[in-house]
Design a protein around this motif. Structure first.
Motif, PDB file in Angstrom:
ATOM      1  N   HIS A   1       1.286   6.629   8.460  1.00 48.76           N
ATOM      2  CA  HIS A   1       0.153   6.034   7.678  1.00 48.76           C
ATOM      3  C   HIS A   1      -1.026   7.066   7.388  1.00 48.76           C
ATOM      4  CE1 HIS A   1       1.898   2.574   9.247  1.00 48.76           C
ATOM      5  NE2 HIS A   1       1.389   1.776   8.121  1.00 48.76           N
TER       6      HIS A   1
ATOM      7  N   THR B   1       6.796  -6.851   8.415  1.00 51.82           N
ATOM      8  CA  THR B   1       6.540  -5.734   9.474  1.00 51.82           C
ATOM      9  C   THR B   1       5.140  -5.946  10.122  1.00 51.82           C
ATOM     10  OG1 THR B   1       7.983  -4.277   8.468  1.00 51.82           O
ATOM     11  CG2 THR B   1       6.638  -3.509   9.899  1.00 51.82           C
TER      12      THR B   1
ATOM     13  N   LEU C   1      -1.070   3.592  -2.706  1.00 52.18           N
ATOM     14  CA  LEU C   1      -1.055   3.844  -1.468  1.00 52.18           C
ATOM     15  C   LEU C   1       0.804   3.879  -1.364  1.00 52.18           C
ATOM     16  CD1 LEU C   1      -3.428   2.414   0.732  1.00 52.18           C
ATOM     17  CD2 LEU C   1      -3.374   4.663  -0.105  1.00 52.18           C
ATOM     18  N   PHE C   2       1.353   3.050  -2.016  1.00 52.26           N
ATOM     19  CA  PHE C   2       2.815   2.744  -1.907  1.00 52.26           C
ATOM     20  C   PHE C   2       3.611   3.232  -3.054  1.00 52.26           C
ATOM     21  CE2 PHE C   2       0.578  -0.643   0.248  1.00 52.26           C
ATOM     22  CZ  PHE C   2       1.169  -0.935   1.510  1.00 52.26           C
ATOM     23  N   THR C   3       4.382   4.189  -2.730  1.00 51.46           N
ATOM     24  CA  THR C   3       5.237   5.164  -3.730  1.00 51.46           C
ATOM     25  C   THR C   3       5.675   4.155  -4.311  1.00 51.46           C
ATOM     26  OG1 THR C   3       6.807   5.415  -1.758  1.00 51.46           O
ATOM     27  CG2 THR C   3       5.204   7.231  -2.349  1.00 51.46           C
TER      28      THR C   3
ATOM     29  N   PHE D   1       9.892   1.222  16.590  1.00 53.39           N
ATOM     30  CA  PHE D   1       9.092   2.319  15.998  1.00 53.39           C
ATOM     31  C   PHE D   1       8.424   3.157  17.045  1.00 53.39           C
ATOM     32  CE2 PHE D   1       9.504  -0.723  12.516  1.00 53.39           C
ATOM     33  CZ  PHE D   1       9.714   0.156  11.616  1.00 53.39           C
TER      34      PHE D   1
ATOM     35  N   LEU E   1      -3.528  -3.396  17.808  1.00 54.23           N
ATOM     36  CA  LEU E   1      -2.261  -2.731  17.038  1.00 54.23           C
ATOM     37  C   LEU E   1      -2.590  -1.617  16.359  1.00 54.23           C
ATOM     38  CD1 LEU E   1       0.642  -2.108  16.347  1.00 54.23           C
ATOM     39  CD2 LEU E   1       0.642  -4.325  14.890  1.00 54.23           C
TER      40      LEU E   1
ATOM     41  N   TYR F   1      -3.762  -8.079  15.886  1.00 51.18           N
ATOM     42  CA  TYR F   1      -4.000  -7.141  14.834  1.00 51.18           C
ATOM     43  C   TYR F   1      -5.108  -5.938  15.215  1.00 51.18           C
ATOM     44  CZ  TYR F   1      -4.570  -4.920  10.560  1.00 51.18           C
ATOM     45  OH  TYR F   1      -4.921  -4.059   9.399  1.00 51.18           O
TER      46      TYR F   1
ATOM     47  N   HIS G   1       7.520  -4.550   4.259  1.00 54.86           N
ATOM     48  CA  HIS G   1       6.057  -3.937   4.966  1.00 54.86           C
ATOM     49  C   HIS G   1       5.171  -5.344   5.148  1.00 54.86           C
ATOM     50  CE1 HIS G   1       2.246  -2.247   5.336  1.00 54.86           C
ATOM     51  NE2 HIS G   1       2.953  -1.034   5.894  1.00 54.86           N
TER      52      HIS G   1
ATOM     53  N   THR H   1      -6.567  -5.090   4.996  1.00 58.01           N
ATOM     54  CA  THR H   1      -5.428  -5.864   5.715  1.00 58.01           C
ATOM     55  C   THR H   1      -5.579  -7.054   6.560  1.00 58.01           C
ATOM     56  OG1 THR H   1      -4.254  -3.959   4.941  1.00 58.01           O
ATOM     57  CG2 THR H   1      -2.957  -5.359   6.471  1.00 58.01           C
TER      58      THR H   1
ATOM     59  N   VAL I   1      -3.750   6.073   4.525  1.00 59.33           N
ATOM     60  CA  VAL I   1      -4.087   4.594   4.569  1.00 59.33           C
ATOM     61  C   VAL I   1      -5.461   4.767   5.725  1.00 59.33           C
ATOM     62  CG1 VAL I   1      -3.461   2.522   5.517  1.00 59.33           C
ATOM     63  CG2 VAL I   1      -1.861   3.911   4.544  1.00 59.33           C
TER      64      VAL I   1
ATOM     65  N   LEU J   1       4.478   6.248  13.370  1.00 61.03           N
ATOM     66  CA  LEU J   1       3.675   5.231  12.548  1.00 61.03           C
ATOM     67  C   LEU J   1       2.069   5.881  12.319  1.00 61.03           C
ATOM     68  CD1 LEU J   1       4.068   1.776  14.094  1.00 61.03           C
ATOM     69  CD2 LEU J   1       4.858   2.808  11.755  1.00 61.03           C
TER      70      LEU J   1
ATOM     71  N   HIS K   1      -8.674   0.220   4.669  1.00 62.77           N
ATOM     72  CA  HIS K   1      -7.247  -0.328   4.336  1.00 62.77           C
ATOM     73  C   HIS K   1      -6.811  -1.229   5.408  1.00 62.77           C
ATOM     74  CE1 HIS K   1      -6.904   3.267   1.748  1.00 62.77           C
ATOM     75  NE2 HIS K   1      -7.157   2.436   0.880  1.00 62.77           N
ATOM     76  N   PHE K   2      -6.898  -0.930   6.818  1.00 63.03           N
ATOM     77  CA  PHE K   2      -6.742  -1.616   7.838  1.00 63.03           C
ATOM     78  C   PHE K   2      -7.613  -2.932   8.206  1.00 63.03           C
ATOM     79  CE2 PHE K   2      -4.299   2.107   9.324  1.00 63.03           C
ATOM     80  CZ  PHE K   2      -3.155   1.579   9.952  1.00 63.03           C
TER      81      PHE K   2
HETATM   82  C1  HEM Z   1       4.662   2.156   6.301  1.00 64.06           C
HETATM   83  C2  HEM Z   1       3.745  -0.865   9.797  1.00 64.06           C
HETATM   84  C3  HEM Z   1      -0.765  -1.230   8.089  1.00 64.06           C
HETATM   85  C4  HEM Z   1       0.497   1.235   4.217  1.00 64.06           C
HETATM   86  C5  HEM Z   1       4.747   1.592   7.286  1.00 64.06           C
HETATM   87  C6  HEM Z   1       5.949   1.263   8.131  1.00 64.06           C
HETATM   88  C7  HEM Z   1       5.693   0.475   9.149  1.00 64.06           C
HETATM   89  C8  HEM Z   1       4.446  -0.129   9.099  1.00 64.06           C
HETATM   90  C9  HEM Z   1       6.677   0.045  10.372  1.00 64.06           C
HETATM   91  C10 HEM Z   1       7.333   2.129   7.806  1.00 64.06           C
HETATM   92  C11 HEM Z   1       7.318   3.331   8.643  1.00 64.06           C
HETATM   93  C12 HEM Z   1       8.618   4.109   8.601  1.00 64.06           C
HETATM   94  O1  HEM Z   1       9.418   3.653   7.599  1.00 64.06           O
HETATM   95  O2  HEM Z   1       8.709   5.295   9.106  1.00 64.06           O
HETATM   96  C13 HEM Z   1       2.114  -1.187   9.615  1.00 64.06           C
HETATM   97  C14 HEM Z   1       1.505  -2.040  10.649  1.00 64.06           C
HETATM   98  C15 HEM Z   1       0.305  -2.223  10.022  1.00 64.06           C
HETATM   99  C16 HEM Z   1       0.330  -1.393   8.833  1.00 64.06           C
HETATM  100  C17 HEM Z   1       2.193  -2.682  11.864  1.00 64.06           C
HETATM  101  C18 HEM Z   1      -0.875  -2.769  10.580  1.00 64.06           C
HETATM  102  C19 HEM Z   1      -1.305  -3.098  11.925  1.00 64.06           C
HETATM  103  C20 HEM Z   1      -0.931  -0.617   6.736  1.00 64.06           C
HETATM  104  C21 HEM Z   1      -2.127  -0.641   6.000  1.00 64.06           C
HETATM  105  C22 HEM Z   1      -1.720   0.072   4.894  1.00 64.06           C
HETATM  106  C23 HEM Z   1       0.006   0.469   4.867  1.00 64.06           C
HETATM  107  C24 HEM Z   1      -3.260  -1.229   6.065  1.00 64.06           C
HETATM  108  C25 HEM Z   1      -2.207   0.015   3.580  1.00 64.06           C
HETATM  109  C26 HEM Z   1      -2.981  -1.010   2.629  1.00 64.06           C
HETATM  110  C27 HEM Z   1       1.594   1.706   4.054  1.00 64.06           C
HETATM  111  C28 HEM Z   1       2.346   2.637   3.414  1.00 64.06           C
HETATM  112  C29 HEM Z   1       3.543   2.822   4.012  1.00 64.06           C
HETATM  113  C30 HEM Z   1       3.676   2.262   5.352  1.00 64.06           C
HETATM  114  C31 HEM Z   1       1.973   3.386   2.184  1.00 64.06           C
HETATM  115  C32 HEM Z   1       4.798   3.938   3.669  1.00 64.06           C
HETATM  116  C33 HEM Z   1       5.446   2.973   2.806  1.00 64.06           C
HETATM  117  C34 HEM Z   1       6.141   3.709   1.420  1.00 64.06           C
HETATM  118  O3  HEM Z   1       7.446   4.214   1.866  1.00 64.06           O
HETATM  119  O4  HEM Z   1       5.827   4.071   0.309  1.00 64.06           O
HETATM  120  N1  HEM Z   1       3.885   0.639   7.847  1.00 64.06           N
HETATM  121  N2  HEM Z   1       1.557  -0.915   8.605  1.00 64.06           N
HETATM  122  N3  HEM Z   1       0.048   0.210   6.166  1.00 64.06           N
HETATM  123  N4  HEM Z   1       2.465   1.554   5.556  1.00 64.06           N
HETATM  124 FE1  HEM Z   1       2.194   0.421   7.118  1.00 64.06          FE
END
Ligand code: HEM
Length: 153
Positions: free
Chosen positions: A106, A74, A51-53, A97, A145, A142, A71, A119, A111, A102, A115-116
């Motif tokens: 996701h 965060t 999922l993560f580039t 944010f 959120l 959690y 992340h 996590t 996502v 957001l 996945h949530f």
């Molecule tokens: C990006 C928060 C759960 C995968 C982000 C960003 C934030 C964030 C703040 C950056 C957004 C931006 O820059 O515009 C959260 C919070 C979570 C959560 C608070 C839980 C409550 C998850 C989960 C996954 C995930 C469960 C996957 C296992 C990603 C991915 C990105 C991302 C793939 C983009 C990253 C990239 O640039 O490749 N998330 N996230 N997140 N999140 Fe989450």
């Protein structure tokens, strides 16, 4: 989304527990904690790496990827802030944010609910190790959120 979570009351005591344990964790090595947290996610669900580039495009081993920690941190910080907001305002707000953004981010990165959940499990394990007895309050913060983010997608 069909999985809308009802907003439950969040007590002053739960808020205090989350904030207190976060302050305790902050004194330890948060970078280490964040890394451990995410490595646990990938242990349970190896496919989540895709999922993560920045992980897909990297030759560096996951545990050495410097982009992983932000992340992870965060999620920690926002869950803690979620606890404070749940108590103060009765709902999740995400600081700098925007929830809609957001949710869209996701959704765009595919996502899913699972996945949530993974996590959450990894987060609670990490917290339990660092500050035992704090799990329930963190779980609640959690859940609220994560639901708020997913409800926007
Ligand atoms: C990006 C928060 C759960 C995968 C982000 C960003 C934030 C964030 C703040 C950056 C957004 C931006 O820059 O515009 C959260 C919070 C979570 C959560 C608070 C839980 C409550 C998850 C989960 C996954 C995930 C469960 C996957 C296992 C990603 C991915 C990105 C991302 C793939 C983009 C990253 C990239 O640039 O490749 N998330 N996230 N997140 N999140 Fe989450």
């Amino acid at each position: 989304s069909s999985r809308r979570l009802k907003v439950r009351a969040f007590s002053e005591e739960q808020e205090a527990l989350v904030v207190k344990s976060w302050n305790a964790m902050k004194k330890k090595n948060t970078g280490e904690l964040g890394l451990k947290f995410f490595l646990r996610i990938f242990e349970i669900a190896p496919s989540a790496k895709k999922l993560f580039t920045f992980l897909k495009e990297s030759d560096v081993p996951v545990e050495q990827n410097p982009q992983l920690k932000p992340h992870a941190m965060t999620v920690f910080v926002m869950t803690c802030e979620s606890a404070v907001q749940l108590r103060k305002a009765g709902k999740v707000t995400v600081g700098e944010f925007n929830l809609k953004d957001l949710g869209a981010t996701h959704f765009k990165y595919s996502v899913h609910y699972e996945h949530f959940e993974v996590t959450k499990y990894a987060l609670l394990e990490t917290i339990e190790e660092a500050v035992p007895e704090m799990k329930i309050a963190w779980a609640e913060a959690y859940d609220q959120l994560a639901a708020a983010i997913q409800n926007e997608s």
